[in-house]
Design an enzyme around this catalytic site. Structure first.
Site, PDB file in Angstrom:
ATOM      1  N   HIS A   1       0.874  -1.175   0.000  1.00  0.00           N
ATOM      2  CA  HIS A   1       0.000   0.000   0.000  1.00  0.00           C
ATOM      3  C   HIS A   1       0.908   1.219   0.000  1.00  0.00           C
ATOM      4  CE1 HIS A   1      -2.400  -3.026   2.236  1.00  0.00           C
ATOM      5  NE2 HIS A   1      -3.418  -2.487   1.630  1.00  0.00           N
TER       6      HIS A   1
ATOM      7  N   ASP B   1       2.393   1.738   3.349  1.00  0.00           N
ATOM      8  CA  ASP B   1       3.327   0.734   3.875  1.00  0.00           C
ATOM      9  C   ASP B   1       4.752   1.185   3.574  1.00  0.00           C
ATOM     10  OD1 ASP B   1       1.095  -0.849   4.341  1.00  0.00           O
ATOM     11  OD2 ASP B   1       1.411  -2.116   2.569  1.00  0.00           O
TER      12      ASP B   1
ATOM     13  N   MET C   1       2.563  -5.621  -7.972  1.00  0.00           N
ATOM     14  CA  MET C   1       1.262  -5.045  -7.623  1.00  0.00           C
ATOM     15  C   MET C   1       1.422  -3.961  -6.569  1.00  0.00           C
ATOM     16  SD  MET C   1      -1.050  -5.282  -4.864  1.00  0.00           S
ATOM     17  CE  MET C   1      -1.635  -6.793  -4.092  1.00  0.00           C
TER      18      MET C   1
ATOM     19  N   GLU D   1     -11.079  -6.326  -5.197  1.00  0.00           N
ATOM     20  CA  GLU D   1     -11.102  -7.398  -4.192  1.00  0.00           C
ATOM     21  C   GLU D   1     -12.324  -7.238  -3.294  1.00  0.00           C
ATOM     22  OE1 GLU D   1      -7.477  -7.596  -1.954  1.00  0.00           O
ATOM     23  OE2 GLU D   1      -8.352  -8.862  -0.394  1.00  0.00           O
TER      24      GLU D   1
ATOM     25  N   LYS E   1     -14.949  -8.423  -0.103  1.00  0.00           N
ATOM     26  CA  LYS E   1     -14.933  -8.987   1.255  1.00  0.00           C
ATOM     27  C   LYS E   1     -16.317  -8.737   1.838  1.00  0.00           C
ATOM     28  CE  LYS E   1     -12.144  -8.923   5.473  1.00  0.00           C
ATOM     29  NZ  LYS E   1     -11.088  -8.218   6.232  1.00  0.00           N
TER      30      LYS E   1
ATOM     31  N   GLU F   1      -9.829 -13.312  -2.806  1.00  0.00           N
ATOM     32  CA  GLU F   1      -9.032 -13.786  -1.663  1.00  0.00           C
ATOM     33  C   GLU F   1      -9.745 -14.972  -1.019  1.00  0.00           C
ATOM     34  OE1 GLU F   1      -7.209 -11.072   1.173  1.00  0.00           O
ATOM     35  OE2 GLU F   1      -7.942 -12.316   2.825  1.00  0.00           O
TER      36      GLU F   1
ATOM     37  N   HIS G   1     -11.889 -14.410   2.033  1.00  0.00           N
ATOM     38  CA  HIS G   1     -13.067 -13.548   1.932  1.00  0.00           C
ATOM     39  C   HIS G   1     -14.290 -14.323   1.453  1.00  0.00           C
ATOM     40  CE1 HIS G   1     -10.247  -9.817   1.850  1.00  0.00           C
ATOM     41  NE2 HIS G   1     -10.136 -10.545   2.938  1.00  0.00           N
TER      42      HIS G   1
ATOM     43  N   ASP H   1      -5.288 -13.535  -4.029  1.00  0.00           N
ATOM     44  CA  ASP H   1      -4.772 -13.462  -2.655  1.00  0.00           C
ATOM     45  C   ASP H   1      -4.985 -14.817  -1.991  1.00  0.00           C
ATOM     46  OD1 ASP H   1      -3.985 -10.856  -2.899  1.00  0.00           O
ATOM     47  OD2 ASP H   1      -5.424 -10.027  -1.467  1.00  0.00           O
TER      48      ASP H   1
ATOM     49  N   ASP I   1     -11.782 -12.169  10.476  1.00  0.00           N
ATOM     50  CA  ASP I   1     -10.833 -12.199   9.360  1.00  0.00           C
ATOM     51  C   ASP I   1      -9.484 -12.727   9.835  1.00  0.00           C
ATOM     52  OD1 ASP I   1      -9.481 -11.578   7.021  1.00  0.00           O
ATOM     53  OD2 ASP I   1      -9.224  -9.478   7.564  1.00  0.00           O
TER      54      ASP I   1
ATOM     55  N   ASP J   1      -6.836 -14.462   8.014  1.00  0.00           N
ATOM     56  CA  ASP J   1      -5.631 -14.317   7.166  1.00  0.00           C
ATOM     57  C   ASP J   1      -4.532 -15.309   7.556  1.00  0.00           C
ATOM     58  OD1 ASP J   1      -6.785 -12.323   5.609  1.00  0.00           O
ATOM     59  OD2 ASP J   1      -5.901 -10.687   6.759  1.00  0.00           O
TER      60      ASP J   1
ATOM     61  N   ASP K   1      -1.630 -13.204   0.975  1.00  0.00           N
ATOM     62  CA  ASP K   1      -2.140 -12.096   1.794  1.00  0.00           C
ATOM     63  C   ASP K   1      -2.521 -12.672   3.153  1.00  0.00           C
ATOM     64  OD1 ASP K   1      -3.021  -9.766   2.773  1.00  0.00           O
ATOM     65  OD2 ASP K   1      -4.802  -9.598   1.523  1.00  0.00           O
TER      66      ASP K   1
HETATM   67  C1  GLT Z   1      -5.862  -5.768   4.083  1.00  0.00           C
HETATM   68  C2  GLT Z   1      -6.974  -6.649   3.577  1.00  0.00           C
HETATM   69  C3  GLT Z   1      -6.548  -7.428   2.399  1.00  0.00           C
HETATM   70  C4  GLT Z   1      -6.273  -6.590   1.197  1.00  0.00           C
HETATM   71  C5  GLT Z   1      -5.136  -5.695   1.373  1.00  0.00           C
HETATM   72  C6  GLT Z   1      -5.036  -4.769   0.193  1.00  0.00           C
HETATM   73  S1  GLT Z   1      -5.126  -4.846   2.862  1.00  0.00           S
HETATM   74  O1  GLT Z   1      -4.878  -6.552   4.666  1.00  0.00           O
HETATM   75  O2  GLT Z   1      -7.394  -7.503   4.629  1.00  0.00           O
HETATM   76  O3  GLT Z   1      -7.419  -8.455   2.086  1.00  0.00           O
HETATM   77  O4  GLT Z   1      -5.936  -7.442   0.120  1.00  0.00           O
HETATM   78  O5  GLT Z   1      -5.617  -3.539   0.442  1.00  0.00           O
HETATM   79 MN    MN Z   2      -6.458  -9.483   0.363  1.00  0.00          MN
HETATM   80 MN    MN Z   3      -8.278 -11.016   4.359  1.00  0.00          MN
END
Ligand code: GLT
Ligand code: MN
Ligand code: MN
Length: 386
Positions: free
Chosen positions: A53, A56, A87, A180, A182, A216, A219, A244, A254, A256, A286
């Site tokens: 980002h 970041d 990216m 993306e 979510k 992702e 998500h 992702d 969430d 991850d 991700d």
């Molecule tokens: C954040 C989010 C991710 C996105 C990122 C890109 S930021 O961590 O949870 O799923 O891909 O903005």
């Molecule tokens: Mn993501």
């Molecule tokens: Mn996520």
């Protein structure tokens, strides 16, 4: 055998291995690494690329001179390690200015600032080599639908995308957008909550050929949906611009998690799909390490994401050449019926034939398929006993 190579296209975000382990109930547990240190860590574990980002890399309040200094140090680190930046994306969620959305805010000043911030971030990403630009609208949503008209919010979202593809074309950048979805978190409900919603939205944009998706795993899993099916739909529409990879138990916050650490079977069919169709984009992890990890364990996390992908890739190959599995699949997919040529494209004579034919539905309903046997062979293969 499971060592990552550049042609595997494994990438991580600065925010992933750089995650300091905070959560809503506790602060950071790891020292914040500089972007240059993160590049070194990613090079050490064998990644191909690093994504970021805007903030970041460059703090939101940095001066132009500070930005230039940071970018030149980052470029030096990339040159020294051979890592690339495929990216980039914009942070449109951390600052309080975006607490009620960025592109979908009801306040045109916020929407204007979001466009300005994104144009600057696109310039930064392109300067460092990015050819894909991700949009994750974490704050584009509501806690209460009393607050906004969702049709108006989506119209604002659409205007922002049209504005930004206009900017990219005007600058002559070689850059595609990947949206993306979510379902929730950080908002109670986020607009365009699934990859399928994004695909439909893209069809309404002025420059839809420049815009695809960045699905992702976590998500779709959060919403209890089948991720592979969403990826397959995106692929079939030539919209799978990025992906992702991570993991997630359905119905939870969430998470991850490390790729393949929860849903091995889903991860297997996903990797097999990407490899079988010849997806050539980044495999972006991700995800972030457990809060219990130190930086040695963060490296184990990153290596684990890539290792699991490569193991599953190998398993996909084994599946494709396994005589028993392939024999079952030939049996299952054999279509030697008299109708195979009739059920494709419409023809008046085909329609007439179908209308006149006496179908034996009891016979059709008596056909069983050996999916239990096939699935157990898959499980045996995944568990390493075949
Ligand atoms: C954040 C989010 C991710 C996105 C990122 C890109 S930021 O961590 O949870 O799923 O891909 O903005
Ligand atoms: Mn993501
Ligand atoms: Mn996520």
């Amino acid at each position: 055998m499971y060592e990552p190579r550049p042609d595997h296209k494994f990438t991580f975000g600065l925010w992933t291995v750089g995650n300091v382990g905070g959560d809503p109930f506790g602060g950071p547990v790891r020292r914040r690494l500089s972007p240059v240190e993160i590049v070194a860590l990613l090079a050490e574990v064998g990644a191909y690329g690093v994504n970021f980002h805007d903030n970041d890399l460059v703090p939101i309040d940095a001066s132009w001179a500070e930005r230039e200094q940071i970018v030149s140090e980052f470029e030096k680190a990339l040159d020294e390690t051979g890592l690339v930046v495929p990216m980039a994306t914009t942070n449109l969620f951390s600052h309080p200015a975006f607490r009620d959305g960025a592109f979908t805010s009801g306040d045109s000043s916020v929407r204007a600032y979001a466009l300005r911030k994104t144009m600057d971030a696109i310039d930064l990403g392109v300067e460092l080599g990015a050819t894909t630009y991700v949009f994750w609208g974490g704050r584009e949503g509501v806690e209460t639908d009393a607050s906004k008209n969702p049709v108006v919010a989506l119209q604002h979202y659409r205007e922002a995308m049209n504005f930004l593809t206009g900017y990219v074309k005007d600058q002559g950048y070689d850059l595609r957008f990947a949206l993306e979805s979510k379902p929730n978190e950080p908002r109670a409900d986020i607009y365009l909550s699934t990859t399928g919603s994004m695909l439909a939205f893209i069809g309404t944009l002025d420059d839809s050929e420049m815009v695809g998706v960045n699905p992702e795993v976590a998500h779709e899993h959060m919403a209890g949906l089948n991720f592979l099916h969403h990826v397959a739909q995106a692929w079939s529409m030539e919209k799978l611009f990025h992906i992702d990879l991570n993991d997630q138990t359905p119905g939870r916050y969430d998470q991850d998690l490390r790729f393949g650490s929860v849903s091995i079977k889903q991860a297997f069919f996903l990797v097999k799909f990407l490899e079988d169709v010849g997806y050539s984009g980044s495999r972006h992890f991700d995800a972030h390490a457990y809060r219990t990890a130190d930086y040695d364990d963060v490296k184990a996390f990153a290596r684990g994401c890539m290792r699991t992908y490569l193991i599953l890739k190998e398993k996909g190959h084994e599946f494709n050449v396994d005589p028993a599995i392939q024999a079952l699949l030939s049996q299952i997919n054999a279509d030697d019926g008299p109708f195979s040529s009739l059920v494709g494209a419409y023809t008046p004579s085909g329609a007439q034939t179908l209308k006149e034919f006496e179908f034996d539905r009891d016979h059709l309903g008596a056909q069983s398929q050996p999916y239990e046997e096939l699935d157990q062979l898959t499980i045996d293969l995944l568990l390493g006993v075949r």
